[in-house]
Motif scaffolding. Structure first.
Motif, mmCIF file in Angstrom:
data_model
loop_
_atom_site.group_PDB
_atom_site.id
_atom_site.type_symbol
_atom_site.label_atom_id
_atom_site.label_comp_id
_atom_site.label_asym_id
_atom_site.label_seq_id
_atom_site.Cartn_x
_atom_site.Cartn_y
_atom_site.Cartn_z
ATOM 1 N N GLU A 41 -5.142 1.807 1.958
ATOM 2 C CA GLU A 41 -5.147 0.643 2.860
ATOM 3 C C GLU A 41 -5.469 1.063 4.283
ATOM 4 O OE1 GLU A 41 -3.551 -2.145 5.840
ATOM 5 O OE2 GLU A 41 -2.867 -0.099 5.449
ATOM 6 N N GLU A 42 -4.989 2.249 4.655
ATOM 7 C CA GLU A 42 -5.121 2.661 6.053
ATOM 8 C C GLU A 42 -6.587 2.878 6.421
ATOM 9 O OE1 GLU A 42 -2.834 2.447 8.089
ATOM 10 O OE2 GLU A 42 -0.914 2.726 7.063
ATOM 11 N N ASP A 80 5.854 2.379 7.231
ATOM 12 C CA ASP A 80 4.456 2.065 6.891
ATOM 13 C C ASP A 80 3.913 3.065 5.887
ATOM 14 O OD1 ASP A 80 1.929 1.031 6.886
ATOM 15 O OD2 ASP A 80 1.393 1.674 8.890
ATOM 16 N N ASN A 81 4.102 2.904 4.570
ATOM 17 C CA ASN A 81 4.644 1.681 4.023
ATOM 18 C C ASN A 81 5.573 1.974 2.841
ATOM 19 O OD1 ASN A 81 4.928 -1.123 3.642
ATOM 20 N ND2 ASN A 81 3.300 -1.125 2.128
ATOM 21 N N ASP A 141 4.056 -5.187 3.710
ATOM 22 C CA ASP A 141 3.503 -4.117 4.537
ATOM 23 C C ASP A 141 4.280 -4.009 5.844
ATOM 24 O OD1 ASP A 141 1.963 -2.207 5.772
ATOM 25 O OD2 ASP A 141 0.055 -3.251 5.495
ATOM 26 N N ARG A 142 5.101 -2.944 5.928
ATOM 27 C CA ARG A 142 5.989 -2.728 7.082
ATOM 28 C C ARG A 142 7.058 -3.815 7.120
ATOM 29 N NH1 ARG A 142 2.041 -2.724 11.859
ATOM 30 N NH2 ARG A 142 3.992 -3.235 12.874
ATOM 31 N N HIS A 161 0.835 -1.195 0.000
ATOM 32 C CA HIS A 161 0.000 0.000 0.000
ATOM 33 C C HIS A 161 0.874 1.251 0.000
ATOM 34 C CE1 HIS A 161 0.174 1.459 4.229
ATOM 35 N NE2 HIS A 161 0.297 0.192 4.576
HETATM 36 ZN ZN LIG Z 1 0.598 -0.525 6.495
#
Ligand SMILES: [Zn+2]
Length: 336
Positions: free
Chosen positions: A206-207, A174-175, A242-243, A162
């Motif tokens: 995404e968040e 992030d991210n 992701d992260r 994302h």
């Molecule tokens: Zn994320």
């Protein structure tokens, strides 16, 4: 009478199978993309697979005319430069913001420079509250990259990350970490196409904009909802990065539900093969969950906890080059 005929037929068949040592092998050995250790066997008898596919040519990229001097290698320094660009030069990238649009343009240009065909899909997101900050209704975009000639109805893998952040965070970990590893994998896949084609996606929104599944993962949910059945069936695996950059002695490999179990085991087995420790985990807080919910095998790579999460302190210093390198090499090895 019938018995005699059968016996003759059988003896002819058996003769043609077992004797005739001077007969040449019927076809050149098929190179299996998944079996690099298979070597040519002297006995001209058994083909390893029941349906050999002589047309498959996994090792010849069509668009790069010059021979490759050496195998493509994951370069975590490039990844760090891209994280700097996203987190510092651009900054916070809330899904409907001007900065998000700049980031999407930048990612699109990067894919195009690597020879990918890029398209966007529009994503509408509601007003809400993103980690303490009110956010307005608006639109965002998924950015999707495929090699020229990519067939979405043929078996392929989706790798995504994302691109958005919560409103206050520069989002180095992030991210930007996931997006930058994505770009580096896209660079490698352009130089040395894996046997299974890859679709790369920078996901919008995404968040969360509120609590629960319905206010989360807007970009991937919309992309999955719009997938025709044939395309859905063709996706053999989906990986959400992701992260992925906070230092740990391991790479987290997470499933959201049971549809990720086998894929998670497969990725972890690759880790064991190449000496990269992994740790199994379970969460539904990234875009893999949109694919898993729809019945596709999906995993999330990443999720090591860190102090700067969803804050102004999510800066490039929280990201570790060694961790980026482990993640990148793991996924590249799994792809190959
Ligand atoms: Zn994320």
């Amino acid at each position: 009478m019938r018995g005699a005929v059968l016996a003759v037929v059988l003896s002819v068949m058996l003769g043609s199978c077992t004797a005739a040592p001077e007969a040449p092998a019927p076809t050149p050995p098929v190179v299996s993309p998944t079996g690099p250790t298979a070597s040519a066997t002297p006995t001209p008898t058994v083909s390893p697979s029941p349906t050999p596919t002589p047309t498959a040519s996994p090792s010849t990229p069509s668009s790069t005319p010059s021979p490759r001097p050496r195998p493509a290698r994951f370069d975590a320094r490039r990844v760090q430069r891209d994280i700097e660009h996203l987190a510092v030069a651009i900054g916070p990238r809330e899904a409907t913001s001007r900065n998000y649009a700049r980031a999407a343009d930048w990612v699109e240009r990067r894919f195009e420079a690597l020879g990918y065909e890029v398209r966007r899909t529009r994503v509408t997101v509601p007003a809400g509250n993103s980690w303490g900050t009110p956010v307005r209704r608006g639109t965002s975009v998924n950015v999707i990259a495929e090699r020229p000639g990519f067939d979405r109805r043929a078996r392929h893998v989706v790798i995504g990350a994302h691109l958005d952040t919560v409103p206050v965070a520069p989002g180095a970990e992030d991210n930007a970490s996931g997006v930058s590893v994505l770009l580096e994998l896209a660079r490698l896949a352009a130089a040395q196409p894996p046997s299974t084609p890859v679709q790369f996606v920078a996901f919008a929104a995404e968040e969360p904009r509120g609590p629960g599944d319905a206010l989360h993962h807007f970009g991937s949910r919309q992309l999955v909802a719009d997938l025709p059945q044939a395309e859905r069936r063709a996706i053999t695996a989906m990986v959400s990065l992701d992260r992925v950059g906070v230092r740990a002695g391991y790479v987290p490999v997470c499933r959201g539900g049971s549809d990720g179990t086998r894929l998670r085991a497969a990725v972890r087995a690759v880790g064991r093969d190449i000496g990269i420790p992994t740790r199994a985990c379970e969460n539904r807080t990234s875009d893999h969950w949109s694919y898993e919910k729809a019945g596709m095998p999906a995993v999330r790579i990443g999720s090591v906890p860190y102090a700067g999460y969803h804050s102004r302190r999510d800066l490039p210093s929280v990201v570790n080059r060694g961790q980026l390198d482990r993640v990148g090499r793991l996924i590249w090895a799994w792809l190959n």
